[in-house]
Design a protein around this motif. Sequence first.
Motif, short mmCIF file in Angstrom:
data_model
loop_
_atom_site.label_atom_id
_atom_site.label_comp_id
_atom_site.label_asym_id
_atom_site.label_seq_id
_atom_site.Cartn_x
_atom_site.Cartn_y
_atom_site.Cartn_z
N SER A 374 0.84 -1.20 0.00
CA SER A 374 0.00 0.00 0.00
C SER A 374 0.88 1.25 0.00
N GLU A 375 0.26 2.40 -0.28
CA GLU A 375 1.00 3.67 -0.22
C GLU A 375 1.57 3.88 1.18
N GLU A 376 0.79 3.49 2.19
CA GLU A 376 1.25 3.63 3.57
C GLU A 376 2.46 2.75 3.84
N ASP A 377 2.44 1.53 3.30
CA ASP A 377 3.59 0.62 3.46
C ASP A 377 4.86 1.24 2.85
N VAL A 378 4.71 1.80 1.65
CA VAL A 378 5.85 2.38 0.96
C VAL A 378 6.38 3.60 1.71
N GLU A 379 5.46 4.45 2.18
CA GLU A 379 5.88 5.65 2.92
C GLU A 379 6.62 5.27 4.20
N LYS A 380 6.13 4.24 4.87
CA LYS A 380 6.78 3.78 6.10
C LYS A 380 8.19 3.28 5.82
N GLU A 381 8.34 2.53 4.74
CA GLU A 381 9.65 2.00 4.37
C GLU A 381 10.59 3.14 3.98
N LEU A 382 10.09 4.10 3.23
CA LEU A 382 10.91 5.25 2.83
C LEU A 382 11.36 6.05 4.05
N GLN A 383 10.44 6.20 5.02
CA GLN A 383 10.80 6.94 6.23
C GLN A 383 11.88 6.21 7.03
N THR A 384 11.79 4.87 7.08
CA THR A 384 12.82 4.07 7.76
C THR A 384 14.17 4.29 7.10
N MET A 385 14.19 4.30 5.77
CA MET A 385 15.44 4.53 5.04
C MET A 385 15.96 5.95 5.27
N ALA A 386 15.04 6.92 5.31
CA ALA A 386 15.45 8.31 5.54
C ALA A 386 16.09 8.45 6.92
N ASP A 387 15.49 7.81 7.91
CA ASP A 387 16.05 7.86 9.26
C ASP A 387 17.42 7.18 9.32
N MET A 388 17.55 6.05 8.64
CA MET A 388 18.80 5.30 8.66
C MET A 388 19.94 6.09 8.03
N TYR A 389 19.65 6.74 6.89
CA TYR A 389 20.70 7.45 6.15
C TYR A 389 20.75 8.94 6.47
N LYS A 390 19.88 9.36 7.43
CA LYS A 390 19.85 10.76 7.86
C LYS A 390 19.64 11.70 6.66
N ARG A 391 18.65 11.33 5.84
CA ARG A 391 18.26 12.16 4.70
C ARG A 391 16.77 12.46 4.81
N SER A 392 16.31 13.46 4.07
CA SER A 392 14.88 13.76 4.10
C SER A 392 14.11 12.72 3.31
N LEU A 393 12.80 12.64 3.61
CA LEU A 393 11.94 11.68 2.91
C LEU A 393 11.92 11.96 1.41
N ASP A 394 11.85 13.25 1.05
CA ASP A 394 11.82 13.61 -0.37
C ASP A 394 13.12 13.24 -1.07
N GLU A 395 14.24 13.40 -0.37
CA GLU A 395 15.54 13.03 -0.95
C GLU A 395 15.58 11.54 -1.27
N ILE A 396 15.15 10.71 -0.30
CA ILE A 396 15.16 9.26 -0.49
C ILE A 396 14.23 8.87 -1.64
N ARG A 397 13.04 9.48 -1.66
CA ARG A 397 12.10 9.17 -2.73
C ARG A 397 12.68 9.57 -4.09
N GLY A 398 13.35 10.72 -4.14
CA GLY A 398 13.94 11.18 -5.38
C GLY A 398 15.06 10.28 -5.85
N ILE A 399 15.90 9.83 -4.92
CA ILE A 399 17.02 8.94 -5.28
C ILE A 399 16.51 7.63 -5.84
N LEU A 400 15.53 7.03 -5.15
CA LEU A 400 14.98 5.74 -5.62
C LEU A 400 14.24 5.90 -6.93
N GLY A 401 13.55 7.05 -7.08
CA GLY A 401 12.83 7.29 -8.33
C GLY A 401 13.78 7.47 -9.50
N ALA A 402 14.90 8.15 -9.24
CA ALA A 402 15.86 8.43 -10.31
C ALA A 402 16.54 7.16 -10.82
N ASN A 403 16.83 6.22 -9.91
CA ASN A 403 17.51 4.99 -10.36
C ASN A 403 16.54 3.82 -10.60
#
Length: 438
Positions: A374-403
Motif C-alpha cells: 500500500s502507499e502507507e507501506d511504501v511511505e513507512k519504508e521510505l521513512q525508515t530509510m530516511a532515518d537510517m541514512y539521515k536524509r529527508s523523505l523527499d531526498e530518499i524518494r527522489g534517489i529511488l525514483g531516479a535509479n
Amino acid sequence: MTASWEKTEKNLGVLEVEVAADRVEAALDKAFQKVVKKANVPGFRKGKVPRSIFEARFGVESLYNDAIDILLPEAYSEAVEEAGIFPVDRPEIDIEQFGKGQTLKFKAKVTVKPEVTLGEYKGVEVPVSEISVTDEEIASELERLQSRHAELIVVDEEAAANGDTVSIDFDGYVGDEAFEGGKAENYSLELGSGSFIPGFEEQVVGMSTGDSKDVTVTFPDEYHAAELAGKEAVFKVKLHEIKRKQLPELDDEFAKDVSEFETLDEYKEDLKKEVADRKKREGDAARENAVVEAVAAAAEVEVPESMVNGEVENMMRDFDNRLRQQGMNLEMYTSFSGQTAEDLREQMKTDAEKRVLNNLVLEAIAKEENISASEEDVEKELQTMADMYKRSLDEIRGILGANGSLDSLNDEITMRKTIEFLLANSKEVAAPAEESAE
C-alpha cells in the motif's frame, strides 16, 4: 499497430507485430535527421542536404538500420503490453518487412515468465526451536571478544604456529623461471587463514625468526592464471618476524574496556540477552525460509534458464560490491582464491535457481491472495530509510525514483507481506531434538 501472441512451448512463444507505414516513415525521418549531420555532399554544408538529394546519392536503404533502431524498441514494448506478456530475456527478433512506403513486420521469439500452479500453501508445518542460551555459548562469545581485543606480541624464541602472523619474503619459481606475482617482501601472513595456495602456510608453520626455507606447492588445476594451473612451484621463503596474539584476562577490567558495564558478571548477563535476541532473529529467519521452501516445493513451475542466469549475475554483482566494501574486488578475490569468475557462477547456480523459484511462487500467492504494498507501506519504508541514512523523505524518494528502484521497493514489501501471510497461516511444530538442542 497489431500484435498477436502464440505460445510454442511452456515458457516460449512468438510475438508477431505489424507497425503502420506512417510510423515507418516517421522513423526514416528521424534517421535522416541523425545521419545528415555527418553526410558529405558537394555543394551543401553538413546538415543542410535535402532528403531527396541525400536519398538519390546514398539510397534510402542507407537509413534503414538507424530507422529500425529507432522504431523497433518502442514497437516491441507496445506489442508486449498489448499481448499482456512478461518477457524475462532478450527476444530473438526476425524482421520480415521494412522499407519506405511499407509497414514494419517482425516476429519476436520471447521467453516469458512461467505460469505457476500452486500447491497447498496454508497450514504448512513450520518447526520452531525453543530459545535457550548455555554457559558454553557465553564462554564462546567471550573467547571471540578476547581474540578481537588481543595484542600482537613479537615472539623471538618460539617457532611459528597456526594463528601467528608472520612477516616473510618470498620468491616463486616454476622450474628455473620466476613468475609474475610470485615475489614479495615483508609480506604479512596469518598462518592458518587459508589465504595462500594450499600447502604453503602449513610449510611455514615450524619456521623460526631468521629461517629460510624452500616451500614446494602445486597450483590448483583450476587456478585463474592458466600458465600456472596444475604446475609445481618452489617459493624461497625467509621469515623475518613472528607475532602471536596475547589474550587479555577475563575480569572486571576487561568488561570495562569492552562494554559499559563495571563487572564481568553484569557483562555476561547482557551478553546472554544479546545471544538470545540473535537466536530469535535467526529462528525467525529459519521459519521464513522453512515456510517459503515448503510452499515452493508444493508448487509446479518450470524455471527458465535465462531467469536463473540473470539471478546469478545479480548475485555476482552483490558479491563484488561486498568485496569492494572490504577493500577488495572480484578480480583480486579470484586471484587469491584460485577460482575463476565462471567457477563462482557455477557455485551460485543452485542458490540462484532456488531464489527464482521462491520468488515466482511468492508472486503467485500474492496475486491469489490480493497482497500488495500500500502507499502507507511504501511511505513507512521510505521513512525508515530516511532515518537510517539521515536524509529527508523527499531526498530518499527522489534517489529511488531516479535509479528506478521504487518498483523494486514495492516488490520487496509485497514479498515480505506475503511471507508474513504464510507464517500467520502456518502450523508451528516443535523442531526435532537434534535441531533444538544447544
